[in-house]
Enzyme design. Structure first.
Site, short mmCIF file in Angstrom:
data_model
loop_
_atom_site.label_atom_id
_atom_site.label_comp_id
_atom_site.label_asym_id
_atom_site.label_seq_id
_atom_site.Cartn_x
_atom_site.Cartn_y
_atom_site.Cartn_z
N CYS A 134 20.07 -5.16 -9.09
CA CYS A 134 20.88 -5.15 -10.31
C CYS A 134 22.36 -5.37 -9.96
O CYS A 134 22.66 -6.01 -8.95
CB CYS A 134 20.68 -3.85 -11.09
SG CYS A 134 21.27 -3.94 -12.79
N ASP A 203 22.31 5.11 -13.05
CA ASP A 203 22.72 5.32 -14.43
C ASP A 203 22.69 6.80 -14.76
O ASP A 203 23.57 7.31 -15.43
CB ASP A 203 21.84 4.50 -15.38
CG ASP A 203 22.25 3.05 -15.34
OD1 ASP A 203 23.23 2.70 -16.01
OD2 ASP A 203 21.65 2.29 -14.57
C1 RUB Z 1 23.17 -1.55 -14.55
C2 RUB Z 1 22.57 -0.69 -13.49
C3 RUB Z 1 23.48 -0.25 -12.39
C4 RUB Z 1 24.06 1.11 -12.74
C5 RUB Z 1 25.18 1.51 -11.80
O1 RUB Z 1 22.29 -1.73 -15.66
O2 RUB Z 1 21.43 -0.30 -13.53
O3 RUB Z 1 22.79 -0.11 -11.19
O4 RUB Z 1 24.57 1.13 -14.05
O5 RUB Z 1 26.29 0.68 -11.96
P1 RUB Z 1 22.81 -2.53 -16.96
P2 RUB Z 1 27.74 1.22 -11.53
O6 RUB Z 1 23.20 -3.91 -16.49
O7 RUB Z 1 21.66 -2.53 -17.90
O8 RUB Z 1 23.99 -1.77 -17.51
O9 RUB Z 1 27.66 1.57 -10.09
O10 RUB Z 1 28.66 0.04 -11.80
O11 RUB Z 1 28.05 2.40 -12.38
#
Ligand code: RUB
Length: 318
Positions: A134, A203
């Site tokens: 992701c 998340d």
């Molecule tokens: C994004 C996702 C990321 C986390 C962490 O999912 O799963 O791994 O949010 O991101 P989506 P961060 O694209 O559906 O939002 O480290 O930037 O908080």
């Protein structure tokens, strides 16, 4: 009344123009500041009600985002306490102190990101092959930090169906001079055979140390364990979901089915859950601003370091 700028931010969060837990949380705080500035309230109670209304509206934009909820909840609690304990304060000054407080959250987030990058960069060994999934701005910071320390390593970014956030990761890493290869999600097992490390974002983190992250993360973690590859998640403590201490389960967001297939043939059913849960036993550690923590102790550190707020709905100012 919800300010137009707040509506605009919520729309961007919903359609993933703003994505990733940290970016969402940061934009949510900015939205609270916009609401504050746009308010025409003449009474403090009126201002407070507007803020609570905006907070609920913003929080509902993505259901599986405790970092956003925790920060918004802190801002609302702070506003409540100011109104309750400083009755002499004018509404103008109240707005200023709330805005100042909310701005400090954004600064703290930046500081946490730097600390996480520092801790995370230490587990990246020279010459290693790393898999990520992701798009996590936190993971990217770790990789950038490791690179800045002169470490040489390879990153495999998985595409991440259906919205291809892996492409954002690959692009950002390449722009930062990091050796990155994009692969389809189905290549997970094949790549794992030669991988040394997996790092993903987060998340939500539950009271039992389970990780909720983009759908497919748990598959990656299981495969990593099969090949005895270390699996870490990079996360601020604010990703902890206090609700799970009280037996609630974090809701898994279901997204629009058209993201998977825009015009599917009749009789083909589609599901589109945005996240999945990886059990704590598959996770070697959470890379946090307080160091690398075992999943099982994250709740206790988070509860000590953060205030555990459940909601702001019970706090009414007349
Ligand atoms: C994004 C996702 C990321 C986390 C962490 O999912 O799963 O791994 O949010 O991101 P989506 P961060 O694209 O559906 O939002 O480290 O930037 O908080």
């Amino acid at each position: 009344m919800i300010a137009p700028k707040v509506k605009e931010i919520v729309k961007k969060i919903k359609n993933l123009e703003i994505q990733g837990a940290r970016n969402i949380a940061k934009s949510a705080i900015e939205a609270i500041i916009y609401q504050l500035k746009a308010s025409k309230a003449t009474k403090k109670s009126e201002l407070y009600r507007e803020l609570v209304e905006a907070a609920k509206f913003i929080s509902s934009s993505r259901p599986t985002e405790p970092m956003m909820r925790n920060l918004i909840s802190d801002a609302i609690r702070f506003s409540f306490m100011q109104i309750k304990t400083k009755p002499e304060m004018s509404i103008k000054d109240l707005k200023k102190v709330i805005e100042k407080e909310a701005s400090t959250y954004v600064k703290k987030m930046e500081n946490s990101k730097k600390l996480i990058a520092e801790y995370g960069s230490k587990i990246i060994k020279d010459g290693s092959d790393i898999i990520t999934y992701c798009h996590s701005s936190t993971v990217i910071e770790i990789l950038k930090k490791a690179k800045s320390k002169g470490k040489e390593f390879k990153v495999y970014a998985l595409e991440t169906r259906p919205r291809f956030q892996g492409r954002i990761t690959a692009k950002e890493l390449a722009e930062n001079g990091i050796n990155v290869t994009l692969a389809v999600d189905g290549a997970m097992n094949m790549l794992m055979k030669k991988a040394d490390l997996c790092i993903v974002g987060a998340d939500a983190i539950t009271a039992t140390g389970d990780l909720i992250n983009k759908i497919g993360t748990s598959t990656l973690a299981h495969i990593a364990r099969m090949h005895d590859v270390s699996f870490y998640s990079a996360a601020e403590l604010y990703k902890f979901s206090p609700l799970t201490l009280f037996g609630y389960r974090e809701e898994i967001e279901e997204r629009d089915l058209s993201e998977v297939w825009e015009n599917p043939p009749k009789k083909v059913k589609i599901i589109n859950p945005a996240f999945d849960a990886t059990a704590a036993r598959y996770i070697n550690g959470y890379i946090t601003e307080f160091g690398i923590l075992p999943p099982q102790s994250l709740w206790s550190v988070a509860s000590q370091k953060l205030r555990v707020n459940l909601s702001y709905e019970d706090e009414v100012i007349e």
